[in-house]
Design a protein around this motif. Structure first.
Motif, PDB file in Angstrom:
ATOM      1  N   TRP A  37       0.856  -1.195   0.000  1.00 32.00           N
ATOM      2  CA  TRP A  37       0.000   0.000   0.000  1.00 32.00           C
ATOM      3  C   TRP A  37       0.888   1.240   0.000  1.00 32.00           C
ATOM      4  O   TRP A  37       1.858   1.318   0.746  1.00 32.00           O
ATOM      5  N   ASP A  39       0.569   5.738  -0.796  1.00 33.28           N
ATOM      6  CA  ASP A  39      -0.226   6.916  -1.182  1.00 33.28           C
ATOM      7  C   ASP A  39      -1.725   6.628  -1.163  1.00 33.28           C
ATOM      8  O   ASP A  39      -2.461   6.999  -2.082  1.00 33.28           O
ATOM      9  N   ASN A  40      -2.168   5.945  -0.120  1.00 32.66           N
ATOM     10  CA  ASN A  40      -3.592   5.626   0.076  1.00 32.66           C
ATOM     11  C   ASN A  40      -4.205   4.749  -1.007  1.00 32.66           C
ATOM     12  O   ASN A  40      -5.417   4.766  -1.213  1.00 32.66           O
ATOM     13  N   THR A  41      -3.376   3.987  -1.724  1.00 30.70           N
ATOM     14  CA  THR A  41      -3.885   3.063  -2.744  1.00 30.70           C
ATOM     15  C   THR A  41      -3.059   1.779  -2.735  1.00 30.70           C
ATOM     16  O   THR A  41      -1.896   1.778  -2.334  1.00 30.70           O
ATOM     17  N   SER A  86       2.650  -2.368  10.445  1.00 32.38           N
ATOM     18  CA  SER A  86       1.364  -2.706   9.841  1.00 32.38           C
ATOM     19  C   SER A  86       1.558  -3.583   8.609  1.00 32.38           C
ATOM     20  O   SER A  86       2.448  -3.334   7.795  1.00 32.38           O
ATOM     21  N   SER A  88       0.393  -5.079   4.935  1.00 35.75           N
ATOM     22  CA  SER A  88      -0.385  -4.594   3.795  1.00 35.75           C
ATOM     23  C   SER A  88      -0.228  -5.458   2.543  1.00 35.75           C
ATOM     24  O   SER A  88      -0.755  -5.110   1.491  1.00 35.75           O
ATOM     25  N   GLU A 105      -5.293  -2.555   2.460  1.00 35.30           N
ATOM     26  CA  GLU A 105      -5.049  -1.386   3.291  1.00 35.30           C
ATOM     27  C   GLU A 105      -4.308  -1.816   4.559  1.00 35.30           C
ATOM     28  O   GLU A 105      -4.618  -2.844   5.153  1.00 35.30           O
TER      29      GLU A 105
END
Length: 126
Positions: A37, A39-41, A86, A88, A105
């Motif tokens: 993940w 840049d929010n994508t 985290s 992803s 996400e």
């Protein structure tokens, strides 16, 4: 003139059965990483990849099953302390071969008691 063939339900079931058998072998693993993940994508998945972008953890499969004739599901459980960042991305491997990748996400697994990572492989939509 070329004639195109259509796969039958028996073919799709056979593929799902063969994958299920491979994922039940000792060398079937899932890697969990942090590179899925940005840049929010989700990061684009390159089908030529041989590994995850940023693998952090390797787990044996906790569960592998077929919920129907044409779908295989593989799951691992990440428990508190397994990772300090985290998650992803997840990759499903048999031996050294990366077969499936899932980007999602970011999940703060470091702050959770556990987190189940599931990869669902549909060979045919039912």
């Amino acid at each position: 003139m070329a004639v195109t063939a259509s796969a039958t339900n028996a073919y799709w079931k056979m593929l799902a059965d063969e994958l299920l058998a491979k994922l039940q072998q000792e060398d079937a693993i899932m890697k969990i990483g942090t590179g899925g993940w940005a840049d929010n994508t989700p990061v684009a998945i390159d089908t030529a990849e041989a590994d995850l972008h940023s693998p952090q953890l390797t787990k044996t499969l906790a569960d592998v099953y077929k919920p129907d004739n044409y779908t295989v599901v593989a799951t691992v459980r990440v428990v508190a302390g397994d990772m300090t960042t985290s998650a992803s991305e997840a990759g499903l491997f048999v031996g050294e071969k990366l077969l499936f990748v899932r980007n999602f996400e970011p999940v703060p697994v470091q702050d959770m008691d556990y987190f189940d990572v599931k990869i669902t492989i549909p060979f045919k939509v039912v």
